[in-house]
Design a protein around this motif. Structure first.
Motif, PDB file in Angstrom:
ATOM      1  N   ALA A   3       1.425   2.963  13.270  1.00  0.00           N
ATOM      2  CA  ALA A   3       0.059   2.659  12.864  1.00  0.00           C
ATOM      3  C   ALA A   3      -0.043   1.267  12.241  1.00  0.00           C
ATOM      4  O   ALA A   3      -0.814   1.027  11.317  1.00  0.00           O
ATOM      5  CB  ALA A   3      -0.475   3.710  11.892  1.00  0.00           C
ATOM      6  N   THR A  60      -1.336  -7.255   5.739  1.00  0.00           N
ATOM      7  CA  THR A  60      -1.134  -7.411   4.302  1.00  0.00           C
ATOM      8  C   THR A  60       0.360  -7.574   4.048  1.00  0.00           C
ATOM      9  O   THR A  60       1.183  -7.166   4.856  1.00  0.00           O
ATOM     10  CB  THR A  60      -1.634  -6.189   3.511  1.00  0.00           C
ATOM     11  OG1 THR A  60      -0.848  -5.058   3.897  1.00  0.00           O
ATOM     12  CG2 THR A  60      -3.091  -5.913   3.788  1.00  0.00           C
ATOM     13  N   TRP A  63       3.422  -1.595   3.873  1.00  0.00           N
ATOM     14  CA  TRP A  63       2.224  -2.426   3.859  1.00  0.00           C
ATOM     15  C   TRP A  63       1.495  -2.317   5.185  1.00  0.00           C
ATOM     16  O   TRP A  63       2.123  -2.317   6.230  1.00  0.00           O
ATOM     17  CB  TRP A  63       2.590  -3.878   3.567  1.00  0.00           C
ATOM     18  CG  TRP A  63       3.069  -4.032   2.170  1.00  0.00           C
ATOM     19  CD1 TRP A  63       4.299  -3.709   1.694  1.00  0.00           C
ATOM     20  CD2 TRP A  63       2.307  -4.481   1.049  1.00  0.00           C
ATOM     21  NE1 TRP A  63       4.362  -3.931   0.351  1.00  0.00           N
ATOM     22  CE2 TRP A  63       3.159  -4.417  -0.090  1.00  0.00           C
ATOM     23  CE3 TRP A  63       0.997  -4.942   0.878  1.00  0.00           C
ATOM     24  CZ2 TRP A  63       2.733  -4.783  -1.362  1.00  0.00           C
ATOM     25  CZ3 TRP A  63       0.580  -5.317  -0.388  1.00  0.00           C
ATOM     26  CH2 TRP A  63       1.438  -5.230  -1.488  1.00  0.00           C
ATOM     27  N   ALA A  64       0.168  -2.262   5.114  1.00  0.00           N
ATOM     28  CA  ALA A  64      -0.641  -2.196   6.324  1.00  0.00           C
ATOM     29  C   ALA A  64      -0.565  -3.534   7.050  1.00  0.00           C
ATOM     30  O   ALA A  64      -0.234  -4.562   6.449  1.00  0.00           O
ATOM     31  CB  ALA A  64      -2.084  -1.878   5.963  1.00  0.00           C
ATOM     32  N   ALA A  65      -0.868  -3.488   8.353  1.00  0.00           N
ATOM     33  CA  ALA A  65      -0.839  -4.703   9.143  1.00  0.00           C
ATOM     34  C   ALA A  65      -1.714  -5.769   8.491  1.00  0.00           C
ATOM     35  O   ALA A  65      -2.807  -5.477   8.014  1.00  0.00           O
ATOM     36  CB  ALA A  65      -1.333  -4.415  10.553  1.00  0.00           C
ATOM     37  N   ALA A 103      -0.160   0.141   1.562  1.00  0.00           N
ATOM     38  CA  ALA A 103      -0.747   1.175   2.412  1.00  0.00           C
ATOM     39  C   ALA A 103       0.252   2.298   2.599  1.00  0.00           C
ATOM     40  O   ALA A 103       1.333   2.094   3.112  1.00  0.00           O
ATOM     41  CB  ALA A 103      -1.101   0.579   3.768  1.00  0.00           C
ATOM     42  N   GLN A 104      -0.111   3.475   2.137  1.00  0.00           N
ATOM     43  CA  GLN A 104       0.767   4.624   2.315  1.00  0.00           C
ATOM     44  C   GLN A 104       0.375   5.313   3.614  1.00  0.00           C
ATOM     45  O   GLN A 104      -0.786   5.636   3.805  1.00  0.00           O
ATOM     46  CB  GLN A 104       0.546   5.561   1.125  1.00  0.00           C
ATOM     47  CG  GLN A 104       1.578   6.660   0.987  1.00  0.00           C
ATOM     48  CD  GLN A 104       2.976   6.134   0.714  1.00  0.00           C
ATOM     49  OE1 GLN A 104       3.782   6.022   1.604  1.00  0.00           O
ATOM     50  NE2 GLN A 104       3.247   5.813  -0.539  1.00  0.00           N
ATOM     51  N   PRO A 105       1.334   5.524   4.516  1.00  0.00           N
ATOM     52  CA  PRO A 105       0.923   6.239   5.721  1.00  0.00           C
ATOM     53  C   PRO A 105       0.520   7.670   5.363  1.00  0.00           C
ATOM     54  O   PRO A 105       1.178   8.304   4.545  1.00  0.00           O
ATOM     55  CB  PRO A 105       2.184   6.223   6.582  1.00  0.00           C
ATOM     56  CG  PRO A 105       3.311   5.941   5.652  1.00  0.00           C
ATOM     57  CD  PRO A 105       2.745   5.224   4.467  1.00  0.00           C
ATOM     58  N   ALA A 163       1.749  -0.221  10.232  1.00  0.00           N
ATOM     59  CA  ALA A 163       2.292  -0.407   8.891  1.00  0.00           C
ATOM     60  C   ALA A 163       3.731  -0.929   8.976  1.00  0.00           C
ATOM     61  O   ALA A 163       4.417  -0.735   9.975  1.00  0.00           O
ATOM     62  CB  ALA A 163       2.243   0.885   8.112  1.00  0.00           C
TER      63      ALA A 163
END
Ligand code: ADP
Ligand code: ADP
Ligand code: MG
Ligand code: MG
Lengths: 302, 288, 283
Positions: A21, A282, A278-280, B4-6, A23
């Protein structure tokens, strides 16, 4: 402390793992450090802070996302397979679980001889002789070569792993929680052995551990990792006696003191380390280290 | 610092998410849904009695006056047979698998959990069933009793449970020494609760995968019996259609090809779903 | 005063192997007793014997000895003589236990709140709604942040420290008289270990439960124990108040053990690393 050029220099090393996803785990983030010849650099920090990933990336068990690892003046992060193999001989690693890293169906002597054969250092009776030497060196009887891992105690197995790591006459030995699973009396013996070998052979250690009391005993310098980054690095006495970063202080405060009269009342904290995922798009803020004393670097705290 | 935590959620929901990401498995699910819908509601849309002779025998599809899939050696509508034949196959498979689960899981769970002489006894018993040739065993049962849909289902169920018992036992052997089972005992839970509430849900993933595959196998099994004429003569099924038409198949490929395709698609769909579930339950593939 | 739990001459075997050999100690109300020793010395087997869990599914057998437990009513019973049915009523109720691995001690397929509620419903006959209230109360007691949110989470969604809090909440949910903790912090980081040890100390004051803590870590012993039992090769080698054991260990084994314990601060003022000064010990 060490004279001349350092044995290993790590520059801005990053290792990221994609985890679905979009991340990304920022397991190692802009780490720079040096290990001098004959020196022990300890890397401490809580589990998941990236210690093992750093070690594995340094010897290219993982490909670095970016950054360089310079060993003996050669940048090994760009080497092709063949050249890399030659340089691997100079860096060996010992893992936490000596049982898992030995093949249960083969005599331990074979495990120790293997690196000699792979790197074409010796073969036949010559190899046997070297293995016997290595066994003696790590405090095992040479006859034990023909025994199998299950016939050894945990401490003896870790000695076998040390013998195997020494077979290629490495300059750097990475010990990834190598004594953490051992009972204290065995742990103390293995640590003493490692220190003896260091002074005899001039080895450098990258000693990864979460046990600060052990680290205090055997390191020259210490790096404190938090969320993939180094937040404090410096001579052992500076880190233990004059810690500057609040995270280093928290780690030290948490170590239980083996003296019932020194019992302290600690505030009951419940906070936890944030996630390194970390999310894409960021990414973590890069911490800048500043020198507070010669060789003692600390991350600025906001 | 905000990371961001999945999102995670229950193990079931994670598996579902993984499953839906597997295209082949989703195709299998769609295919199976189509077959089930056809079996349940097909006759409303294609209202034709599959047992009635409606035209000349062995008329191919596209021939004048022939139904879409042609007619069989008696002049019955092949399409009507395909639409209606699924209900026997699917019912038999469902009942058989139900039996497999009840017998196999119970025996496997008790053997694995208690070990010792209980295990030895139950496993000997299981071996007896396992070494019997399944098809022969089922044929004997059907021959001994009347060949009804129920007998066929029971025969298939009785012939198919040993694998499930072994799988369940293996899972129980693995799980019973885990710390959370110890912890459940330390809380004072009874054996019954530990077996069914604590261990069993953890053994489900491989069981679900295997049961999916057994469904496919049961469909084939039923077709095989029906082909050999050991099915319920009054209940039309895909296997039976192939069996009855096999003599004339050279004069009318459609008489066996369409029911054959129906069997093939059903078995294929179960196998695709099984593969998808296998991956979905594999924690190593999570978060990819 | 009469002890709450008295282990007398306990001997446990696995086939021909003696894992616990004539072990005796007393545990008093409100006391924390630490059992220390190297791996394989018989600590866990001792703990599991008290719960009467050694015989289950293994070849373990309590060969000899008594485990006297003073029940909440005042009656003293020998746990060794209890039937499985009666033990089930004691486990998780008057005596509860937490284990080393907080990840694997929780069932991965249920939300953690349900697992704690289960224990409460089993022993206290509470309804679902009441049990949920109790769970919330326990989660607050062990300082789990945002307990309402945490209750519905699954074990894999929590960190090791949080999971061990859940285990402690479960263990304390039925107001046990004795809490047995088998290496409760061994799998945790020092920072989390400090939190859990502090929590256990606080809870002992609040609930008055006696604690039997099993560990191989002398630092942990020094932090929490009133009394210490040192085990080696299935036997008790030394037994006494923690301060005495640390300052004047009588037995060579204890001396050797303490000499190999790394102590923070022992290197102050030294510039070079130094090996441990080990004490020779032959058994
Ligand atoms: N192969 C991998 N794939 C994804 N994430 C990983 C992988 N290896 C390590 N990580 C993650 O990187 C972080 C650092 O892990 P690690 O280096 O093992 O930490 P440490 O050794 O300090 O305990 C953790 O969050 C871990 O989950
Ligand atoms: N289920 C078992 N079957 C056979 N031997 C066992 C079993 N459990 C423990 N033992 C043996 O008993 C001894 C003591 O084990 P244990 O009490 O677990 O040690 P520790 O002090 O590390 O907790 C060990 O030698 C161990 O191998
Ligand atoms: Mg690691
Ligand atoms: Mg133990």
């Amino acid at each position: 402390m060490s004279a001349g050029t350092p044995l290993v220099e790590v520059r801005d090393l990053c290792k990221h793992f994609p985890v679905g996803a979009g991340a990304t785990v920022h397991a190692v983030e802009n780490v720079s450090l040096q290990v001098g010849r004959g020196e022990t650099l300890a890397v401490v920090g809580e589990s998941g802070c990236g210690k093992s990933t750093l070690a594995h990336t340094m010897i290219r068990l993982h490909e670095p996302t970016s950054g360089q690892v310079v060993l003996d003046g050669v940048d090994i992060s760009g080497l092709g397979n063949r050249a890399l193999r030659e340089h691997r001989a100079k860096m060996q690693i010992i893992f936490q679980d000596p049982f898992a890293s030995l093949d249960p169906r083969r005599p331990v002597g074979r495990a120790v001889a293997e690196p000699l054969l792979i790197h074409k250092i010796a073969k036949g009776p010559d190899a046997d002789e070297q293995v016997a030497d290595l066994f003696t060196r790590v405090g095992l009887e040479p006859d034990m070569m023909r025994q199998f891992p299950h016939q050894f105690s945990g401490g003896q197995r870790q000695r076998v792993c040390i013998a195997r790591a020494l077979a290629t006459r490495p300059e750097l030995v990475i010990a990834d929680e190598a004594v953490s699973a051992l009972d204290v009396s065995i742990q103390a013996q293995v640590i003493n052995l490692m220190m003896e070998l260091q002074s005899e052979l001039g080895l450098s250690y990258l000693f990864i551990s979460h046990d600060l009391a052990v680290v205090e005993r055997m390191s020259h310098r210490v790096a404190v990792m938090y969320l993939g980054q180094i937040v404090e690095i410096g001579p052992r006495s500076a880190i233990f006696e004059n810690p500057q970063h609040s995270y280093t202080q928290r780690l030290l405060d948490a170590v239980p003191i083996a003296d019932p009269r020194a019992r302290r009342d600690r505030p009951l904290l419940t906070d936890e380390i944030p996630s390194p995922v970390w999310a894409a798009g960021t990414s973590p803020e890069r911490v800048e280290l500043r020198e507070v004393a010669p060789g003692h670097l600390v991350a600025a705290e906001g | 610092m905000a990371a961001a935590q999945p999102e995670l959620g229950s193990p079931g929901r994670q598996a579902l998410r993984m499953f839906l990401r597997n295209r082949a498995a989703v195709f299998g699910l769609v295919l199976l849904s189509g077959i089930v819908l056809m079996t349940l509601f097909g006759s409303f849309f294609y209202d034709q009695d599959p047992t009635r002779i409606i035209a000349r025998p062995l008329q191919g599809p596209g021939e004048d006056g022939a139904p879409a899939f042609g007619t069989d050696y008696l002049g019955r509508d092949v399409l009507a047979g395909v639409v209606n034949g699924g209900s026997t196959s699917l019912t038999v498979a469902l009942v058989a698998v139900f039996l497999v689960v009840v017998i196999g899981v119970t025996i496997g769970a008790l053997a694995g959990y208690y070990g010792g002489w209980i295990d030895t006894l139950l496993m000997r018993f299981t071996e007896v069933f396992q070494v019997l040739p399944a098809l022969l065993f089922a044929m004997v049962i059907v021959a001994l009793f009347e060949p009804s849909t129920r007998t066929v289902a029971i025969a298939i169920g009785l012939a198919s449970w040993p694998g499930t018992a072994r799988l369940t036992r293996a899972e129980f052997l693995r799980l019973k020494n885990l710390e959370f089972v110890k912890a459940a005992r330390a809380v004072g839970a009874s054996d019954f609760r530990i077996i069914w509430r604590v261990i069993f849900p953890n053994a489900l993933p491989p069981l679900i995968v295997s049961i999916t595959l057994i469904m496919g196998a049961a469909i084939l099994f039923e077709s095989g019996l029906a082909f050999l004429g050991l099915g319920d003569p009054n209940a039309q099924s895909w296997g039976q259609m192939i069996g009855l038409n096999r003599q004339t198949f050279l004069n009318g490929w459609w008489t066996v090809t369409f029911p054959g395709l129906a069997i093939f698609s059903t078995v294929l769909s179960f196998s695709l779903i099984g593969d998808g579930l296998q991956d979905a339950f594999n924690p190593k593939l999570r978060g990819r | 005063m009469e002890p709450l739990l008295s282990v007398r001459d306990l001997t446990v075997t696995f086939g021909s192997f003696t894992a616990v050999d004539g072990v005796s100690f007393d545990l008093h109300e409100g006391q924390t007793l630490a059992v220390v020793g190297e791996s394989g010395s018989g600590k866990s087997v001792t703990a599991l014997s008290i719960m009467r869990l050694v015989e289950l599914g293994t070849r373990g057998k309590i060969e000899n000895g008594e485990i006297l437990f003073r029940q909440p009513g005042g009656e003293v019973i020998d746990l060794v003589q209890q039937r499985e049915d009666d033990m089930r009523k004691i486990r998780g109720n008057a005596i509860s236990m937490i284990f080393q691995e907080p990840l694997t001690s929780l069932n991965p397929v249920y939300p953690v709140g349900d697992q704690v509620a289960e224990a409460v419903m089993l022993h206290q006959g509470l309804e679902k709604a009441e049990a949920a209230e109790r769970v919330l109360e326990m989660f607050r007691l062990v300082r789990i942040p945002e307990p309402e949110k945490r209750m519905v989470q699954y074990p894999h969604e929590m960190s090791g420290g949080m999971r061990q809090r859940v285990m402690i909440a479960m263990a304390l949910s039925c107001d046990p008289k004795v809490l047995i903790a088998d290496e409760p912090t061994t799998a945790l980081d020092v920072t989390i270990q400090a939190q859990i040890l502090g929590l256990m100390r606080d809870l002992r004051e609040q609930t008055g439960a006696a604690v039997l803590i099993i560990t191989h870590d002398m630092g942990v012993v020094a932090e929490v124990a009133d009394d210490v039992v040192v085990m080696n090769r299935a036997k008790v080698v030394e037994h006494g108040p923690a301060v005495d054991i640390f300052e004047n260990p009588a037995e060579p084994y204890t001396q050797a053990l303490l000499a190999s314990v790394p102590r923070l601060g022992s290197m102050q003022g030294r510039s070079e690393p130094a090996p441990f000064e080990l004490v020779e010990y032959d058994s």
